[in-house]
Design an enzyme around this catalytic site. Structure first.
Site, PDB file in Angstrom:
ATOM      1  N   ASP A  12       0.878  -1.168   0.000  1.00 22.24           N
ATOM      2  CA  ASP A  12       0.000   0.000   0.000  1.00 22.24           C
ATOM      3  C   ASP A  12       0.910   1.210   0.000  1.00 22.24           C
ATOM      4  OD1 ASP A  12      -2.344  -1.512   0.132  1.00 22.24           O
ATOM      5  OD2 ASP A  12      -2.252  -1.629   2.313  1.00 22.24           O
ATOM      6  N   ASP A 131     -13.747  -4.239  -2.538  1.00 20.95           N
ATOM      7  CA  ASP A 131     -13.636  -4.103  -1.081  1.00 20.95           C
ATOM      8  C   ASP A 131     -15.012  -4.401  -0.509  1.00 20.95           C
ATOM      9  OD1 ASP A 131     -11.013  -3.276  -1.339  1.00 20.95           O
ATOM     10  OD2 ASP A 131     -11.506  -1.143  -1.319  1.00 20.95           O
TER      11      ASP A 131
END
Lengths: 260, 223
Positions: A12, A131
């Site tokens: 990330d 997600d």
């Protein structure tokens, strides 16, 4: 010979640094992306995923630079996601050295984009990231569980069912699904195996399980109980708890085909 | 030595160029869609990703078909993925089209081959995820300079939905490697100065880099 199950360390990236959050918030620094990627390449990672988690326009230049630097040193597939809105964004990332492009929010607002992008660049390089979070709905007085998808790095609820969405995205030409359980993300409690299984059973394209890995058994569970084709993890690798090599050995010992 | 990587504007060209440059630091590696540059180069890498129809229309719109045919006759040439598929007689993708015809056989969707195999075998095969995306083992069917230093059954990275198989009257001597995904298919094919692979050497870590290094050192003779 079955296809080897892939282990994918996930970076990330925020403002040029690898970071790790818990449930999408609460950020901790985990180093320089190029150094981190090289380390995983040496440890035998099957693939590397970069997610530009804030993806504001200012960060776009940063992620292109990072992809270029990593691609010049790491000879395994690179998936890059975050802030992909137009075909030109896909082209730019591919030119910078990405092999696959992960699309999340844009797919929700403009599902046709997945048709366009896969038609133009090929399904093999279009990954749809989902997600999902467990929610409930009521029907005739009874309460049922389901998984709903969220966009904007987990900040916006959409009302869309995650399993139905995965099926639709596969029909629209997605080559792979990157499935993240938001309930699990950063908690180290393991993947949401019910969610993973529901999606892997529903689609005929590869599914990457993501969100919640805390130990190596969780990776094994993702494949065996979840049916995932690839398992993604971040913090267990970033902070030196396990190497990718150790993860592969644990999977092999559990009877899973891996590339060692 | 100049090595030209053919630029058709599709796929991960930068990765291919980068990997070739890494294994041949003294070579002049160029990304080009210019016919003369191809004809003047010593070696050619012919990559490809995505749809074969797009690949061919890009080849034609850039006026490269004749130059590629000349290179296929004359220079060490490495085809990758769609750059391999295009060398067969027939490609089923995009409604079907003729390939360059260097090798007999056809390129079909995995599920079409799968149905043929499934109908004749019992029990049915397990469900296949398509595209095949990931690391699969390549079995080597005969020696070739490009296999030097690479073990039999080594892992390479594949990403594709269509795969090549030979025609019944094919010369099987051209098949240098195979892999198995639901059924066996061609992973490496070669003839004279041409070698072509379905997998992506530029993304296959040490094994892939070794194959590319072998190519940069290859004199273009099969034996």
């Amino acid at each position: 010979m079955p296809l080897a199950k892939r282990i994918i360390p996930c970076l990330d990236v925020d403002n040029g640094r690898v970071v790790k959050g818990v449930n999408f918030v609460g950020i901790r620094d985990a180093g320089d992306p190029v150094e981190v990627a090289k380390r995983y390449n040496e440890q035998g990672a099957d693939e590397i995923t970069f997610l530009d988690i804030t993806a504001t326009s200012d960060d776009r230049g940063t992620i292109l630079e990072v992809v270029e630097q990593v691609a010049s040193e790491v000879f395994i597939p690179l998936t890059v996601g975050g802030g992909v809105r137009e075909l030109a964004d896909v082209r730019g990332l591919l030119n910078a050295g990405a092999d696959k492009i992960s699309v999340n929010s844009t797919a929700v607002f403009k599902p046709e984009f997945i048709k366009e992008a896969s038609g133009h660049f090929g399904s093999q390089c279009i990954v749809v990231a989902i997600d999902a979070k467990q929610t409930h709905f009521f029907e005739k007085g009874d309460c049922y569980d389901r998984w709903e998808i969220f966009t904007h790095g987990g900040r916006k609820q959409t009302g869309i069912d995650a399993v139905e969405w995965a099926v639709k995205m596969a029909e629209y030409g997605a080559g792979e699904i990157l499935l993240t359980s938001m309930d699990g993300d950063g908690t180290k409690a393991g993947y949401d195996l019910k969610l993973t299984k529901a999606v892997t059973d529903a689609v005929n394209i590869p599914v990457i399980a993501s969100g919640g890995v805390g130990n190596l058994n969780h990776l094994v569970d993702g494949v065996k109980a979840g049916g995932a084709d690839a398992v993604l993890a971040a913090s267990i690798f970033h902070f030196g708890e396990y190497t990718v090599q150790q993860a592969k050995e644990a999977m092999r010992d559990a009877g899973i085909e891996v590339r060692l | 030595m100049r090595i030209a990587v053919v630029d058709l504007g599709v796929g991960n060209l930068r990765s291919v160029k980068q990997a070739v440059s890494t294994v041949a630091p003294n070579a002049d590696v160029v990304l080009t869609s210019d016919a003369n540059t191809l004809l003047e180069s010593d070696k050619i890498v012919l990559p490809g990703q995505g749809a074969v129809g797009t690949w061919f229309s890009e080849l034609q719109s850039r006026g490269l078909e004749d130059a590629i045919k000349t290179c296929l006759d004359q220079k060490p040439l490495l085809g990758i993925c769609v750059g391999m598929q295009a060398l067969f007689d027939y490609c089923e993708e995009d409604g079907g089209r003729q390939g360059l015809g260097l090798f007999k056989g056809s390129v079909r969707h995995f599920s079409n081959f799968h149905q043929v195999v499934e109908a004749s075998e019992n029990p049915p095969l397990p469900r296949l995820k398509i595209p095949q995306m990931g690391w699969n083992q390549v079995f080597q069917l005969r020696d070739h300079p490009l296999w030097n230093g690479i073990e039999d059954d080594a892992y390479f990275y594949f990403v594709h939905s269509f795969c090549a198989n030979t025609a019944p009257d094919s010369d099987l001597g051209v098949v240098y490697g195979g892999a198995d995904y639901g059924h066996k298919f061609i992973a490496a094919v070669g003839r004279d100065n041409v070698f072509a692979v379905q997998f992506h050497p530029e993304k296959s870590h040490d094994n892939g880099l070794r194959l590319l290094k072998n190519f940069t050192e290859w004199n273009g003779q099969a034996a």
